[in-house]
Design a protein around this motif. Sequence first.
Motif, mmCIF file in Angstrom:
data_model
loop_
_atom_site.group_PDB
_atom_site.id
_atom_site.type_symbol
_atom_site.label_atom_id
_atom_site.label_comp_id
_atom_site.label_asym_id
_atom_site.label_seq_id
_atom_site.Cartn_x
_atom_site.Cartn_y
_atom_site.Cartn_z
ATOM 1 N N ASN A 189 -45.735 -59.895 -69.572
ATOM 2 C CA ASN A 189 -44.382 -59.008 -69.389
ATOM 3 C C ASN A 189 -44.508 -57.598 -70.072
ATOM 4 O OD1 ASN A 189 -41.951 -58.066 -69.794
ATOM 5 N ND2 ASN A 189 -41.052 -59.996 -70.291
ATOM 6 N N LEU A 190 -44.442 -56.456 -69.369
ATOM 7 C CA LEU A 190 -44.390 -55.126 -69.676
ATOM 8 C C LEU A 190 -43.798 -54.879 -71.198
ATOM 9 C CD1 LEU A 190 -44.507 -52.978 -66.586
ATOM 10 C CD2 LEU A 190 -46.258 -53.912 -67.715
ATOM 11 N N LYS A 191 -42.683 -55.472 -71.601
ATOM 12 C CA LYS A 191 -42.182 -55.506 -72.840
ATOM 13 C C LYS A 191 -42.902 -55.726 -73.809
ATOM 14 C CE LYS A 191 -38.619 -57.685 -75.695
ATOM 15 N NZ LYS A 191 -37.842 -58.712 -75.719
ATOM 16 N N ASP A 192 -43.947 -56.830 -73.680
ATOM 17 C CA ASP A 192 -44.943 -56.961 -74.624
ATOM 18 C C ASP A 192 -45.908 -55.953 -75.053
ATOM 19 O OD1 ASP A 192 -43.601 -59.366 -74.832
ATOM 20 O OD2 ASP A 192 -45.042 -60.527 -73.478
ATOM 21 N N LEU A 193 -45.876 -55.171 -74.172
ATOM 22 C CA LEU A 193 -46.810 -53.958 -74.540
ATOM 23 C C LEU A 193 -46.237 -53.011 -75.378
ATOM 24 C CD1 LEU A 193 -48.505 -53.421 -70.821
ATOM 25 C CD2 LEU A 193 -49.421 -54.602 -73.039
ATOM 26 N N PHE A 194 -45.091 -53.105 -75.773
ATOM 27 C CA PHE A 194 -44.494 -52.030 -76.648
ATOM 28 C C PHE A 194 -44.219 -52.425 -77.619
ATOM 29 C CE2 PHE A 194 -43.306 -50.604 -72.157
ATOM 30 C CZ PHE A 194 -43.287 -49.260 -72.193
ATOM 31 N N THR A 195 -44.684 -51.960 -78.868
ATOM 32 C CA THR A 195 -44.588 -52.377 -80.259
ATOM 33 C C THR A 195 -44.300 -51.315 -81.180
ATOM 34 O OG1 THR A 195 -46.850 -51.965 -80.818
ATOM 35 C CG2 THR A 195 -46.076 -54.254 -79.759
ATOM 36 N N GLU A 196 -43.404 -51.477 -82.068
ATOM 37 C CA GLU A 196 -43.192 -50.383 -83.036
ATOM 38 C C GLU A 196 -44.429 -50.247 -84.139
ATOM 39 O OE1 GLU A 196 -40.586 -48.514 -83.553
ATOM 40 O OE2 GLU A 196 -39.404 -49.270 -82.065
ATOM 41 N N ALA A 197 -44.593 -49.040 -84.603
ATOM 42 C CA ALA A 197 -45.837 -48.661 -85.472
ATOM 43 C C ALA A 197 -45.281 -49.088 -86.955
ATOM 44 C CB ALA A 197 -45.922 -47.162 -85.326
ATOM 45 N N ILE A 198 -46.258 -49.670 -87.726
ATOM 46 C CA ILE A 198 -46.200 -49.897 -89.279
ATOM 47 C C ILE A 198 -46.874 -48.512 -89.809
ATOM 48 C CG2 ILE A 198 -46.592 -51.170 -91.208
ATOM 49 C CD1 ILE A 198 -44.223 -52.306 -89.173
ATOM 50 N N GLU A 199 -46.307 -48.118 -90.610
ATOM 51 C CA GLU A 199 -47.175 -46.833 -91.322
ATOM 52 C C GLU A 199 -47.802 -47.771 -92.599
ATOM 53 O OE1 GLU A 199 -48.072 -42.985 -91.009
ATOM 54 O OE2 GLU A 199 -46.493 -43.849 -90.154
ATOM 55 N N LEU A 200 -49.100 -47.491 -92.611
ATOM 56 C CA LEU A 200 -49.823 -47.696 -93.684
ATOM 57 C C LEU A 200 -49.601 -46.782 -94.813
ATOM 58 C CD1 LEU A 200 -50.886 -49.466 -91.667
ATOM 59 C CD2 LEU A 200 -53.161 -49.827 -92.624
ATOM 60 N N ASP A 201 -50.212 -47.114 -95.952
ATOM 61 C CA ASP A 201 -50.115 -46.199 -97.387
ATOM 62 C C ASP A 201 -51.271 -45.250 -97.218
ATOM 63 O OD1 ASP A 201 -48.180 -48.116 -98.232
ATOM 64 O OD2 ASP A 201 -49.390 -49.206 -99.545
ATOM 65 N N ASN A 202 -52.145 -45.556 -96.555
ATOM 66 C CA ASN A 202 -53.288 -44.350 -96.391
ATOM 67 C C ASN A 202 -52.806 -43.338 -95.211
ATOM 68 O OD1 ASN A 202 -53.869 -45.827 -94.282
ATOM 69 N ND2 ASN A 202 -55.716 -46.302 -94.642
ATOM 70 N N GLY A 203 -51.792 -43.624 -94.612
ATOM 71 C CA GLY A 203 -51.403 -42.945 -93.284
ATOM 72 C C GLY A 203 -51.356 -43.219 -92.049
ATOM 73 N N GLU A 204 -52.367 -44.385 -91.872
ATOM 74 C CA GLU A 204 -52.963 -44.745 -90.568
ATOM 75 C C GLU A 204 -51.764 -45.705 -90.070
ATOM 76 O OE1 GLU A 204 -56.359 -47.137 -90.950
ATOM 77 O OE2 GLU A 204 -57.608 -45.165 -91.541
ATOM 78 N N ARG A 205 -51.931 -46.030 -88.694
ATOM 79 C CA ARG A 205 -50.511 -46.934 -88.064
ATOM 80 C C ARG A 205 -51.207 -47.846 -87.497
ATOM 81 N NH1 ARG A 205 -46.641 -43.749 -84.482
ATOM 82 N NH2 ARG A 205 -48.136 -44.112 -83.036
ATOM 83 N N LYS A 206 -50.290 -49.212 -87.587
ATOM 84 C CA LYS A 206 -50.788 -50.312 -86.947
ATOM 85 C C LYS A 206 -49.763 -50.789 -86.246
ATOM 86 C CE LYS A 206 -54.227 -52.562 -90.220
ATOM 87 N NZ LYS A 206 -55.322 -52.835 -89.380
ATOM 88 N N ILE A 238 -50.220 -52.440 -96.951
ATOM 89 C CA ILE A 238 -49.056 -52.369 -96.154
ATOM 90 C C ILE A 238 -47.897 -52.767 -96.698
ATOM 91 C CG2 ILE A 238 -48.083 -53.651 -93.897
ATOM 92 C CD1 ILE A 238 -50.964 -54.270 -93.164
ATOM 93 N N SER A 239 -46.785 -52.035 -96.840
ATOM 94 C CA SER A 239 -45.513 -52.053 -97.561
ATOM 95 C C SER A 239 -44.594 -52.438 -96.563
ATOM 96 C CB SER A 239 -45.558 -50.722 -98.219
ATOM 97 O OG SER A 239 -46.472 -50.568 -99.202
ATOM 98 N N LEU A 240 -44.161 -53.799 -96.922
ATOM 99 C CA LEU A 240 -42.832 -54.116 -95.927
ATOM 100 C C LEU A 240 -42.110 -54.843 -96.926
ATOM 101 C CD1 LEU A 240 -44.879 -55.804 -92.952
ATOM 102 C CD2 LEU A 240 -43.816 -53.676 -92.959
ATOM 103 N N THR A 241 -40.479 -54.945 -96.453
ATOM 104 C CA THR A 241 -39.582 -55.580 -97.177
ATOM 105 C C THR A 241 -39.774 -57.062 -97.094
ATOM 106 O OG1 THR A 241 -38.005 -55.704 -95.505
ATOM 107 C CG2 THR A 241 -37.879 -53.656 -96.951
ATOM 108 N N ARG A 242 -39.421 -57.852 -98.039
ATOM 109 C CA ARG A 242 -39.276 -59.289 -97.840
ATOM 110 C C ARG A 242 -38.663 -59.940 -96.474
ATOM 111 N NH1 ARG A 242 -36.378 -63.494 -97.680
ATOM 112 N NH2 ARG A 242 -34.437 -62.139 -98.261
ATOM 113 N N ARG A 243 -37.408 -59.115 -96.017
ATOM 114 C CA ARG A 243 -36.778 -59.360 -94.705
ATOM 115 C C ARG A 243 -37.419 -59.357 -93.700
ATOM 116 N NH1 ARG A 243 -31.011 -56.443 -92.805
ATOM 117 N NH2 ARG A 243 -30.670 -57.761 -91.138
#
Length: 483
Positions: A405-422, A458-463
Amino acid sequence: MQGNAQIQTAKQSQKVNTQQIQFLNFLFLNQQELDRHINQEMLENPFLEVEKESTISEDQGDHREVDDSLSGEMRMDEVYSRDDLENDMPNYKLNSPSSADGTDWKDLQMERFTETEDVRDLMVDQLKYLKLSEAEFEIAHFLVNSTNERGFLEGDLSSLTDNLGFATGQFYDEAEIEKVKKIVNNCEPLGYACFNIEDYIRTLITLSTEIDAEIKEAALKIFENGLEEFSQLKAGNLADSHGIEEDVLDEVLEFIATIKPYPTKGFGDSWQAENTNIIPDYQISLVNDKLKGEILSSSSYSFKVNEDYASSMKNTARNGTNSYISSKLKSAYWLIDAIQQRENTMTKVIEAIVYLQGSYLISGENKDLRPMILKDVAEYIDMTISTVSRVTSNKYARTPIGLINLKDLFTEAIELDNGERKSNREVQDMVVKLVEEEDKCKPLSDFDLRNALKLEGISLTRRTITKYRMAANIPSSKERKLV
């Protein structure tokens, strides 16, 4: 005394004409829907014919150039009179949120309903007469088409909100979705588009006109703690635990016994989709070690307009017939150009996706999935987010790693503490891996998972961690604990 002064200001605004909106809706169709749409137009339009040749003839091309704006300015002097233009009602109508003539749904219900009618169509027909705003109607239409065969929504409020935002390229608030859901729940069959059986029963209790306020209050109180407690406790215990009189409880149980097990019960199976097989709209293949993206089509769409037939009809037309001829000519020209524009747009989008997600489309590993949102593709090919959204929503591609599904190719970026993105999908995989490797006697809580990811930068909230865990169908730490 201070006098009045005139202040001149400049304001820039963008207006989208009717045919541009029609074209955006046309882009949203997947291959199966497009085939049905074209077949229906072929049946209804006497001037639209299939080209015998594989390509459109030069003569045809001379009078018809592809109009990028799709403003409908194709041979207007021959197709329309001034009256036609001023009083035009497009043949490809948008779904209207309300009835133009104010007709009440109840007056048409018996006339329009048949045993073989799709329940979703029945729901949409009712919604058209509720005087909803365009935004509300779009939400309602999405909810109706997000139900399973029993009439329950597939997904929770959060995921539905995300999916709708992806499909339309707009932001929606969960409270707004919940509000429209209640409107849909109130249509026939009552309780359609509830989340689950508990939500369904509560909704029917709330909407019921067959029980008085005391019975309704008692029934809602019984279901306060969910269906599980109701099914486990005996009638006497239910009365004692909720402080309900025996006679009131009897009426509650009598009413609940009349509730169907699910909204579509009794409608039969004919409303379900005739063909549930997925037909991909795109093909992504590896040719000479290079990925190539292209659109797939079950048919070779090549049409022409029979102008000789239209002219002969105009010459012998009676009063009122010219308007019909002009309308059908407009529809035919519009469809021919819309198909060409659709193919051009979809080709540009799939080529951009192949370029941006090439590594993942070869390996299939989430670590190679590049963070990508609709805006990234739109900027790359200089199109609007709304356009990209419509040619990727509800569409699949056959790829070297399988059908996706093309939708599965779209993902949000998670900003790492060192500035990189995952990619958030890669981070979700990290959560799954942490759970797989945990001590089952001391399973990791969501706080523990958050702290473990923090060590990885990787800094994320518990939620957010909870959301990722639930998306992977991982139970809570208490449920995972081995005794």
